[in-house]
Design an enzyme around this catalytic site. Structure first.
Site, PDB file in Angstrom:
ATOM      1  N   GLU A   1       5.649  -9.655   6.979  1.00  0.00           N
ATOM      2  CA  GLU A   1       5.738 -10.186   8.353  1.00  0.00           C
ATOM      3  C   GLU A   1       5.180 -11.600   8.427  1.00  0.00           C
ATOM      4  O   GLU A   1       5.695 -12.463   9.115  1.00  0.00           O
ATOM      5  CB  GLU A   1       4.995  -9.243   9.302  1.00  0.00           C
ATOM      6  CG  GLU A   1       5.701  -7.898   9.446  1.00  0.00           C
ATOM      7  CD  GLU A   1       4.892  -6.908  10.237  1.00  0.00           C
ATOM      8  OE1 GLU A   1       3.747  -6.610   9.838  1.00  0.00           O
ATOM      9  OE2 GLU A   1       5.386  -6.424  11.266  1.00  0.00           O
TER      10      GLU A   1
ATOM     11  N   GLU B   1       5.098   0.636   6.530  1.00  0.00           N
ATOM     12  CA  GLU B   1       4.276   1.181   7.605  1.00  0.00           C
ATOM     13  C   GLU B   1       4.667   2.607   7.997  1.00  0.00           C
ATOM     14  O   GLU B   1       3.825   3.420   8.349  1.00  0.00           O
ATOM     15  CB  GLU B   1       4.347   0.284   8.836  1.00  0.00           C
ATOM     16  CG  GLU B   1       3.639  -1.048   8.677  1.00  0.00           C
ATOM     17  CD  GLU B   1       4.496  -2.118   8.027  1.00  0.00           C
ATOM     18  OE1 GLU B   1       5.514  -1.791   7.386  1.00  0.00           O
ATOM     19  OE2 GLU B   1       4.119  -3.293   8.142  1.00  0.00           O
TER      20      GLU B   1
HETATM   21  N1  T1G Z   1      -5.158  -2.676   2.554  1.00  0.00           N
HETATM   22  C1  T1G Z   1      -6.317  -2.464   1.920  1.00  0.00           C
HETATM   23  N2  T1G Z   1      -6.422  -2.002   0.648  1.00  0.00           N
HETATM   24  C2  T1G Z   1      -5.271  -1.754   0.033  1.00  0.00           C
HETATM   25  C3  T1G Z   1      -4.001  -1.965   0.621  1.00  0.00           C
HETATM   26  C4  T1G Z   1      -3.976  -2.451   1.944  1.00  0.00           C
HETATM   27  N3  T1G Z   1      -2.837  -2.708   2.573  1.00  0.00           N
HETATM   28  N4  T1G Z   1      -3.057  -1.618  -0.294  1.00  0.00           N
HETATM   29  C5  T1G Z   1      -3.706  -1.217  -1.381  1.00  0.00           C
HETATM   30  N5  T1G Z   1      -5.032  -1.288  -1.201  1.00  0.00           N
HETATM   31  C6  T1G Z   1      -6.080  -0.966  -2.161  1.00  0.00           C
HETATM   32  C7  T1G Z   1      -6.061   0.501  -2.531  1.00  0.00           C
HETATM   33  O1  T1G Z   1      -6.807   1.243  -1.578  1.00  0.00           O
HETATM   34  C8  T1G Z   1      -6.750   0.454  -3.883  1.00  0.00           C
HETATM   35  O2  T1G Z   1      -8.130   0.251  -3.604  1.00  0.00           O
HETATM   36  C9  T1G Z   1      -6.245  -0.855  -4.483  1.00  0.00           C
HETATM   37  O3  T1G Z   1      -5.777  -1.642  -3.383  1.00  0.00           O
HETATM   38  C10 T1G Z   1      -5.114  -0.662  -5.436  1.00  0.00           C
HETATM   39  O4  T1G Z   1      -4.143   0.115  -4.724  1.00  0.00           O
HETATM   40  C11 T1G Z   1       0.738  -4.975  10.966  1.00  0.00           C
HETATM   41  C12 T1G Z   1      -0.170  -2.661  10.205  1.00  0.00           C
HETATM   42  C13 T1G Z   1       0.123  -2.613  -2.627  1.00  0.00           C
HETATM   43  C14 T1G Z   1       1.933  -1.360  -3.838  1.00  0.00           C
HETATM   44  O5  T1G Z   1       1.187   0.224   3.275  1.00  0.00           O
HETATM   45  O6  T1G Z   1       1.620   0.494  -1.386  1.00  0.00           O
HETATM   46  O7  T1G Z   1       0.682  -4.027   7.221  1.00  0.00           O
HETATM   47  O8  T1G Z   1      -8.966   2.282  -4.788  1.00  0.00           O
HETATM   48  O9  T1G Z   1      -3.990   1.932  -6.448  1.00  0.00           O
HETATM   49  O10 T1G Z   1      -0.588   1.100  -7.535  1.00  0.00           O
HETATM   50  O11 T1G Z   1       2.789  -4.197  10.212  1.00  0.00           O
HETATM   51  O12 T1G Z   1      -1.424  -0.143  -2.888  1.00  0.00           O
HETATM   52  O13 T1G Z   1      -8.961   0.047  -5.935  1.00  0.00           O
HETATM   53  O14 T1G Z   1     -10.547   0.494  -3.998  1.00  0.00           O
HETATM   54  O15 T1G Z   1      -2.178   1.613  -4.678  1.00  0.00           O
HETATM   55  O16 T1G Z   1      -0.943  -1.445  -7.820  1.00  0.00           O
HETATM   56  C15 T1G Z   1       1.137  -1.881   4.979  1.00  0.00           C
HETATM   57  C16 T1G Z   1      -0.034   0.048   0.805  1.00  0.00           C
HETATM   58  C17 T1G Z   1      -0.188  -1.821   5.630  1.00  0.00           C
HETATM   59  C18 T1G Z   1       0.808  -1.090   1.344  1.00  0.00           C
HETATM   60  C19 T1G Z   1      -0.342  -1.648  -4.868  1.00  0.00           C
HETATM   61  N6  T1G Z   1       0.953  -1.983   3.551  1.00  0.00           N
HETATM   62  N7  T1G Z   1      -0.377  -0.218  -0.566  1.00  0.00           N
HETATM   63  O17 T1G Z   1      -0.145  -0.465  -5.642  1.00  0.00           O
HETATM   64  O18 T1G Z   1      -2.514  -0.113  -6.523  1.00  0.00           O
HETATM   65  S1  T1G Z   1       0.019  -1.573   7.362  1.00  0.00           S
HETATM   66  C20 T1G Z   1       0.988  -0.873   2.814  1.00  0.00           C
HETATM   67  C21 T1G Z   1       0.499   0.083  -1.548  1.00  0.00           C
HETATM   68  C22 T1G Z   1       0.601  -3.068   7.933  1.00  0.00           C
HETATM   69  C23 T1G Z   1       1.482  -4.416   9.799  1.00  0.00           C
HETATM   70  C24 T1G Z   1       0.966  -3.083   9.372  1.00  0.00           C
HETATM   71  C25 T1G Z   1      -0.029  -0.144  -2.931  1.00  0.00           C
HETATM   72  C26 T1G Z   1       0.435  -1.463  -3.559  1.00  0.00           C
HETATM   73  P1  T1G Z   1      -9.231   0.814  -4.651  1.00  0.00           P
HETATM   74  P2  T1G Z   1      -3.179   1.012  -5.599  1.00  0.00           P
HETATM   75  P3  T1G Z   1      -1.024  -0.220  -6.979  1.00  0.00           P
END
Ligand code: T1G
Length: 699
Positions: A105, A125
């Site tokens: 975004e 999301e």
């Molecule tokens: N925020 C904070 N921490 C995150 C994170 C995030 N968005 N994504 C991953 N982490 C942390 C995770 O907890 C772990 O932490 C580490 O990164 C490695 O993650 C307004 C509201 C990005 C593809 O849904 O799909 O944006 O355990 O083991 O396999 O519209 O993480 O090491 O302490 O999964 O390499 C939307 C979710 C948010 C993406 C990486 N974004 N993340 O995969 O590593 S809502 C998501 C993933 C949003 C807006 C809305 C995957 C990854 P720790 P991992 P990975």
């Protein structure tokens, strides 16, 4: 600072630097706007690049901030994106690796986007029970086209950047970099090349129409309704994208915001966000530092080529790890090998596995009848008959032949791992790895930590679990570890409910309406009622004062073990798995009630579900206070991944938290009044009673 700022010639570059994935937390959002201001105020700067350091452009909003005031604290994401759009100098997003959620975004708010090939682009999301809340549902359809955008938003699945760039007419990427390595240089050059181009292009000004509007969105709703059972977000995604084709941009943005905030407060979104964090927290063991050295695992031995041994072996073959399987007799080995082949061939037939991959996996598998052949394996997993005498023989042999430093794991589902470790001279190398059947399908792995299990052994097994795509949860040693200890109380309640007036079908239907994949009696027929029977026989010896309904024993005495004997709590037609209510079983239950002088009563679905689920919660509270499980969210992961607890409820502990522990305890006091139930069991575990009294939660 969570963004860096540097100027290259006339181009300012803002680099997000908030490991691990450049989550757009408040500090990062603030830092972006400050550097944006700085670039706009610097006359030497003609254009701006924004990019991400490390392994992501940005993984989106900082999920760790959700539910806290910080998530909405200004500048919130909408304000940051608005600042980008209103920059007087062109902003170019240089995208690589991961560009998800709020990260995409943010890029859509820039004037231009250049992407490296191989970047995973998604609006995930919906997987958190939400929808893109910072303009994604309004800008992506404008940049990509309505249908590809809606597909991405409703599925939440990542798409590779080079595929998106091929969509006819797409305006998402103005340029594809030739490689990830050259992205930054190409982005600087591109930013220089468009420095004087005016007017600055804005995605929000692009048209957004669908030729068959209403018909298309009706079709989309029908498609989504099927897959969105129990989850409100997918249909709201359709509403938001439809608004992009029917409303002015600002109105669409406002509508999206309303939908987003409403979804944020739904129990389903709370559950999905809880699961996202719980799954990652499970691999963290409080007293085992993340940098604990691990043992190298290049080859595995599996003892036992039965259903479990074969399934376990497949997990490692799938991860490219060599497996040597040992049995006592050649025909057992042949049978085990044939089963593995059959499983793979079925996947090849369904197109889920390529033939060459199948052959490559089989080439990693070898077999033997001699323990001496196992001596070079880095790890051995025993999956033999669940009887301590057999385990003793196996572990004494393993202790004799395995090289020093090899990990000795047992797949036992309830036996004492400390006792098993005691059969060896190396208890620090012994650990439990409780796979759930079918072992090559079920994601849950209970890692059972013995008193003497080494921390490096735990760290190695937890990392290996991730490699074989299992959700591993650490359990201490007790009878049944976490899941089976809890399911025993769940099953006991099921028996009491039959004694008091329910039929198996009524209990199952109530549990399945609650969201369980399968009620207790259909599950018993699937797993085999004789398994529970054997455990109860042990219990009657160990805990003579533990109260059980006799119905399950009466059923087993008739040989009605379930699907495998063609009859259990239900009847089954030959070769079919459909559970048919059995008049014989209902009569058996009625006769048993009469023999106890019980007058059956009508029991509500609500009471059925509460007694089944609160039995899990109370036993789990004991498990927590005994330190068998490290945290409540681990217990949720066990039940979600291993026992079919409904995902949209987030696990038994989150469900109890959402109901209010005070209310759970009140219900337990009511159940304790029931003379046919087990009043002693319904005394709230001290931890549960304390949390309820203090108005606190498990999670
Ligand atoms: N925020 C904070 N921490 C995150 C994170 C995030 N968005 N994504 C991953 N982490 C942390 C995770 O907890 C772990 O932490 C580490 O990164 C490695 O993650 C307004 C509201 C990005 C593809 O849904 O799909 O944006 O355990 O083991 O396999 O519209 O993480 O090491 O302490 O999964 O390499 C939307 C979710 C948010 C993406 C990486 N974004 N993340 O995969 O590593 S809502 C998501 C993933 C949003 C807006 C809305 C995957 C990854 P720790 P991992 P990975």
């Amino acid at each position: 600072m969570t963004t860096h700022y540097e100027v290259h010639g006339t181009v300012a570059r803002i680099t997000l630097s908030n490991p691990p994935v450049n989550g757009l937390g408040h500090a990062t959002r603030l830092s972006i706007t400050e550097h944006l201001q700085k670039a706009n105020a610097d006359d030497a700067v003609k254009s701006i690049v924004i990019t991400g350091a490390g392994k992501a452009f940005s993984g989106g909003a900082d999920i760790k901030e959700f539910g806290s005031p910080k998530a909405m604290q200004e500048p919130n994401l909408l304000s940051v994106i608005s600042a980008l759009e209103n920059s007087s100098k062109p902003v170019v997003a240089a995208i690589h690796s991961v560009c998800m959620g709020g990260g995409l975004e943010l890029a859509l708010g820039c004037h231009y986007r250049i992407a490296a090939p191989g970047c995973s682009v998604a609006l995930p999301e919906v997987k958190l029970g939400l929808l893109p809340g910072a303009g994604g549902t309004q800008r992506l359809p404008r940049a990509l086209g309505v249908e590809p955008a809606l597909n991405m938003i409703v599925s939440g699945e990542p798409v590779k950047s080079e595929l998106l760039a091929q969509i006819p007419g797409q305006k998402l990427f103005d340029k594809m970099a030739s490689s990830a390595e050259s992205l930054q240089d190409e982005a600087l050059a591109f930013a220089q090349s468009i420095a004087d181009t005016r007017p600055l292009p804005l995605v929000r000004n692009l048209p957004c129409k669908h030729p068959k509007g209403d018909a298309y969105f009706q079709f989309a709703r029908n498609m989504v309704k099927g897959m969105a059972k129990n989850f409100p977000a997918p249909l709201k995604c359709v509403d938001a994208v439809e608004a992009a084709t029917k409303r002015k941009f600002e109105d669409g943005l406002q509508f999206e915001r309303e939908l987003f905030i409403n979804l944020m407060w739904t129990p389903e979104s709370r559950a999905l966000r809880h699961i996202f964090m719980a799954e990652r927290a499970a691999s963290k063991i409080p007293d085992v530092p993340a940098d604990t050295p691990q043992r190298e695992i290049k080859s595995i031995a599996v003892i036992g080529a039965g259903t479990m041994g074969g399934g376990i072996a497949m997990n490692f073959l799938n991860a490219g790890i060599a497996v040597k399987m040992l049995e006592m007799k050649q025909e057992a080995l042949d049978r085990g090998l044939a089963t593995i082949r059959k499983n793979y061939e079925a996947q090849v037939k369904k197109g889920k596995l390529k033939q060459d991959k199948y052959e490559q996996r089989m080439s990693l598998l070898s077999t033997t009848l001699s323990y001496d052949d196992l001596k070079d394996a880095d790890m051995v997993i025993e999956a033999v008959f669940e009887e301590m005498g057999v385990k003793e023989k196996v572990f004494k042999e393993l202790d004799r032949v395995m090289k020093p430093g090899a990990i000795l794991a047992s797949n036992t589902s309830t036996l004492d791992v400390n006792q098993i470790a005691g059969f060896t001279q190396r208890p620090q190398d012994v650990v439990g790895m409780h796979f759930f059947s079918p072992a090559n399908i079920m994601k849950l792995l209970e890692v059972v930590r013995g008193e003497k299990t080494g921390k490096d052994v735990l760290a190695t097994v937890m990392a290996l679990a991730k490699k074989i795509r299992k959700t591993a949860v650490v359990s201490g040693v007790c009878d049944g570890f976490i899941g089976n200890r809890m399911i025993e109380q769940y099953g006991r309640q099921g028996g009491f409910l039959l004694d008091e007036g329910c039929t198996p079908e009524q209990v199952d239907k109530a549990a399945e309406k609650f969201g369980f994949a399968m009620g207790p009696f259909r599950m018993g027929d699937l797993a085999g009622n004789d398994i529970g029977w054997a455990i109860r026989k042990r219990r009657y010896q160990e805990k003579p004062d533990m109260k059980y309904s006799k119905t399950a024993d009466l059923l087993c005495e008739k040989g009605r073990f379930g699907q495998k004997t063609g009859a259990g709590w239900y009847d089954y037609l030959p070769g079919k798995r459909d559970a048919i209510p059995s008049a014989e079983v209902v009569q058996m239950i009625e006769a048993h009630r009469a023999s106890l002088g019980i007058t059956p009563r009508k029991i509500s679905d609500e009471e059925i579900v509460q007694r089944l689920v609160f039995a899990l919660v109370n036993e789990a509270a004991h498990i927590l206070e005994e330190g068998i499980a490290n945290k409540a969210s681990d217990i949720d992961m066990v039940y979600l991944m291993g026992y079919g607890f409904p995902i949209f409820r987030g696990g038994p502990m989150l469900y109890a938290d959402q109901l209010g522990l005070f209310n759970v305890v009140q219900a337990m006091h009511r159940f304790a009044q029931n003379p046919l139930d087990d009043a002693k069991f319904w005394q709230p575990a001290p931890l549960l009673a304390r949390l309820a009294a203090e108005g606190k939660t498990f999670n």
